[in-house]
Scaffold this motif. Structure first.
Motif, PDB file in Angstrom:
ATOM      1  N   PRO A 151       0.740  -0.795  -0.002  1.00  0.00           N
ATOM      2  CA  PRO A 151      -0.256   0.230   0.030  1.00  0.00           C
ATOM      3  C   PRO A 151       1.019   1.023   0.120  1.00  0.00           C
ATOM      4  O   PRO A 151       0.189   1.935  -0.129  1.00  0.00           O
ATOM      5  CB  PRO A 151      -0.651   0.307   1.816  1.00  0.00           C
ATOM      6  CG  PRO A 151      -1.334  -1.297   1.681  1.00  0.00           C
ATOM      7  CD  PRO A 151       0.697  -2.218   1.153  1.00  0.00           C
ATOM      8  N   ARG A 152       2.306   1.203   0.635  1.00  0.00           N
ATOM      9  CA  ARG A 152       3.015   2.352   0.304  1.00  0.00           C
ATOM     10  C   ARG A 152       3.218   3.280  -1.321  1.00  0.00           C
ATOM     11  O   ARG A 152       3.244   4.623  -1.559  1.00  0.00           O
ATOM     12  CB  ARG A 152       4.288   2.159   0.947  1.00  0.00           C
ATOM     13  CG  ARG A 152       4.361   1.590   1.869  1.00  0.00           C
ATOM     14  CD  ARG A 152       5.989   1.626   2.729  1.00  0.00           C
ATOM     15  NE  ARG A 152       6.690   2.935   2.124  1.00  0.00           N
ATOM     16  CZ  ARG A 152       7.891   2.915   2.816  1.00  0.00           C
ATOM     17  NH1 ARG A 152       8.384   1.784   3.290  1.00  0.00           N
ATOM     18  NH2 ARG A 152       8.436   3.664   2.805  1.00  0.00           N
ATOM     19  N   PHE A 153       2.862   1.929  -1.845  1.00  0.00           N
ATOM     20  CA  PHE A 153       3.243   3.286  -3.743  1.00  0.00           C
ATOM     21  C   PHE A 153       1.592   2.177  -4.534  1.00  0.00           C
ATOM     22  O   PHE A 153       1.608   2.744  -5.523  1.00  0.00           O
ATOM     23  CB  PHE A 153       3.973   2.066  -4.133  1.00  0.00           C
ATOM     24  CG  PHE A 153       4.645   1.127  -4.347  1.00  0.00           C
ATOM     25  CD1 PHE A 153       3.739   0.174  -5.906  1.00  0.00           C
ATOM     26  CD2 PHE A 153       4.688  -0.213  -3.788  1.00  0.00           C
ATOM     27  CE1 PHE A 153       3.687  -0.616  -5.771  1.00  0.00           C
ATOM     28  CE2 PHE A 153       4.584  -1.715  -3.929  1.00  0.00           C
ATOM     29  CZ  PHE A 153       4.172  -2.444  -5.270  1.00  0.00           C
ATOM     30  N   GLN A 186      -1.599   3.390  -5.189  1.00  0.00           N
ATOM     31  CA  GLN A 186      -2.551   4.117  -4.644  1.00  0.00           C
ATOM     32  C   GLN A 186      -3.660   3.698  -3.908  1.00  0.00           C
ATOM     33  O   GLN A 186      -4.271   4.094  -3.024  1.00  0.00           O
ATOM     34  CB  GLN A 186      -2.705   5.985  -6.110  1.00  0.00           C
ATOM     35  CG  GLN A 186      -3.727   6.616  -5.740  1.00  0.00           C
ATOM     36  CD  GLN A 186      -4.062   7.504  -6.377  1.00  0.00           C
ATOM     37  OE1 GLN A 186      -3.432   7.032  -7.800  1.00  0.00           O
ATOM     38  NE2 GLN A 186      -4.023   8.992  -6.112  1.00  0.00           N
ATOM     39  N   HIS A 187      -4.743   2.558  -4.778  1.00  0.00           N
ATOM     40  CA  HIS A 187      -5.934   2.024  -3.952  1.00  0.00           C
ATOM     41  C   HIS A 187      -5.470   1.859  -3.542  1.00  0.00           C
ATOM     42  O   HIS A 187      -7.153   0.969  -2.861  1.00  0.00           O
ATOM     43  CB  HIS A 187      -6.862   2.458  -5.305  1.00  0.00           C
ATOM     44  CG  HIS A 187      -7.078   4.218  -6.421  1.00  0.00           C
ATOM     45  ND1 HIS A 187      -7.937   4.667  -5.864  1.00  0.00           N
ATOM     46  CD2 HIS A 187      -6.119   4.113  -7.613  1.00  0.00           C
ATOM     47  CE1 HIS A 187      -7.696   5.294  -7.064  1.00  0.00           C
ATOM     48  NE2 HIS A 187      -6.887   4.747  -8.349  1.00  0.00           N
ATOM     49  N   VAL A 188      -4.533   0.676  -2.824  1.00  0.00           N
ATOM     50  CA  VAL A 188      -5.020  -0.696  -2.126  1.00  0.00           C
ATOM     51  C   VAL A 188      -4.366   0.279  -0.427  1.00  0.00           C
ATOM     52  O   VAL A 188      -3.697   0.745  -0.066  1.00  0.00           O
ATOM     53  CB  VAL A 188      -3.662  -1.278  -2.231  1.00  0.00           C
ATOM     54  CG1 VAL A 188      -3.318  -2.465  -1.397  1.00  0.00           C
ATOM     55  CG2 VAL A 188      -3.578  -1.994  -3.527  1.00  0.00           C
ATOM     56  N   GLN A 189      -5.914  -0.282  -0.028  1.00  0.00           N
ATOM     57  CA  GLN A 189      -5.905   0.465   1.950  1.00  0.00           C
ATOM     58  C   GLN A 189      -4.572  -0.220   2.051  1.00  0.00           C
ATOM     59  O   GLN A 189      -4.261   0.234   3.351  1.00  0.00           O
ATOM     60  CB  GLN A 189      -6.917   0.299   2.136  1.00  0.00           C
ATOM     61  CG  GLN A 189      -7.714   1.710   1.439  1.00  0.00           C
ATOM     62  CD  GLN A 189      -9.013   1.917   2.329  1.00  0.00           C
ATOM     63  OE1 GLN A 189     -10.141   0.809   2.878  1.00  0.00           O
ATOM     64  NE2 GLN A 189      -9.915   3.499   1.791  1.00  0.00           N
ATOM     65  N   GLN A 190      -5.315  -1.911   2.421  1.00  0.00           N
ATOM     66  CA  GLN A 190      -4.050  -2.372   3.005  1.00  0.00           C
ATOM     67  C   GLN A 190      -4.354  -4.212   2.107  1.00  0.00           C
ATOM     68  O   GLN A 190      -4.549  -4.342   1.594  1.00  0.00           O
ATOM     69  CB  GLN A 190      -5.326  -2.870   4.456  1.00  0.00           C
ATOM     70  CG  GLN A 190      -4.992  -3.438   5.395  1.00  0.00           C
ATOM     71  CD  GLN A 190      -5.552  -3.585   6.871  1.00  0.00           C
ATOM     72  OE1 GLN A 190      -6.189  -3.511   6.827  1.00  0.00           O
ATOM     73  NE2 GLN A 190      -4.649  -4.361   7.470  1.00  0.00           N
ATOM     74  N   VAL A 191      -3.209  -5.028   3.284  1.00  0.00           N
ATOM     75  CA  VAL A 191      -2.447  -6.008   2.399  1.00  0.00           C
ATOM     76  C   VAL A 191      -2.211  -6.738   3.532  1.00  0.00           C
ATOM     77  O   VAL A 191      -1.222  -6.427   4.205  1.00  0.00           O
ATOM     78  CB  VAL A 191      -1.328  -6.353   1.822  1.00  0.00           C
ATOM     79  CG1 VAL A 191      -1.614  -7.898   1.122  1.00  0.00           C
ATOM     80  CG2 VAL A 191      -2.424  -5.369   0.080  1.00  0.00           C
TER      81      VAL A 191
END
Length: 252
Positions: free
Chosen positions: A116-118, A120-125
């Motif tokens: 999620p650090r790069f 953009q649309h991913v809040q959490q993995v």
């Protein structure tokens, strides 16, 4: 065979035709009718109609329609959809060169919590085990969607492959490759991603109109990855404004 230098030169520049003869004829007829109406109407509405009529005539003359292009799957995408059993597929291949060794870039990717650090649309993995992870993604409309993914290939420092689990609401596959860049410039990261657009090709067009096409997303995400690994941070709008203010000369 008679050659036509001007026409032959343009064939490599103009987009390929994607309309049939019947569609071109219908577009040309509509364009002429719209232009005639625009001339009689006049004013602002007539001017707008004239632009629309001209566009339809250009569509008929060239045999090319950008909307058709946007909603039509490429041959490779049709093959992906057929192989995966999807209704349709949107796919993209993007690459970026990062001034870090392949081992470092691979380790960063393999730690799914850092994605999620790069992205953009991913809040959490969240890692479930060594090969499975749970994804939470924010859509352009502000909603969130979730699915599980599984790593299908893991070649340290070379390649990672993944796909969503069969029961996932979002169906996607992809690969990330890490290759030494020429001239000892670091690592060439090559991303190949495909997914099944919601609502088929209509969903693909809507995504492009909202600026959320997979090609644009992949480009932006890889640029952010480069910034994270090379500088340790991704500039935010506020940071960019502060840098611009600092660069301005002081008032006399």
């Amino acid at each position: 065979m008679q050659r036509h230098p001007a026409r032959d030169a343009l064939q490599g520049v103009l987009p390929a035709r994607n309309l049939g003869d019947a569609e071109r004829m219908a577009s040309g007829t509509a364009g002429v009718a719209t232009l005639l109406w625009a001339v009689r109407r006049g004013g602002v509405s007539g001017g707008l109609a004239a632009l629309a009529g001209t566009a339809m005539l250009a569509r008929a003359a060239s045999g090319y329609c950008p909307v058709t292009e946007a909603t039509s799957a490429k041959p490779a995408e049709r093959r992906i959809a057929q192989k995966q059993g999807w209704r349709s597929a949107a796919a993209v291949v993007r690459s970026v060169t990062i001034a870090r060794p392949p081992e470092e870039v691979y380790r960063f990717f393999r730690d799914v919590a850092k994605l999620p650090r790069f992205l953009q649309h991913v809040q959490q993995v969240t890692a479930i085990d060594e090969t499975r992870s749970h994804w939470v993604v924010r859509t352009s409309l502000g909603h969130t969607i979730e699915w599980d993914a599984i790593i299908t290939e893991d070649r340290p420092n070379e390649r990672i492959g993944w796909r969503s689990v069969p029961e996932a609401d979002i169906r996607t596959i992809g690969w990330i490759e890490f290759r030494p860049a020429p001239g000892d410039r670091g690592t060439e990261v090559r991303a190949s991603i495909a997914y099944e657009p919601p609502a088929g090709q209509l969903g693909r067009l809507v995504a492009q109109l909202w600026g959320e096409s997979p090609s644009r997303q992949a480009y932006d995400d890889l640029r952010r990855l480069k910034q994270v690994l090379e500088t340790g941070e991704v500039p935010t709008p506020a940071m960019r404004r502060a840098d611009a203010d600092a660069a301005m000369p002081a008032a006399a």
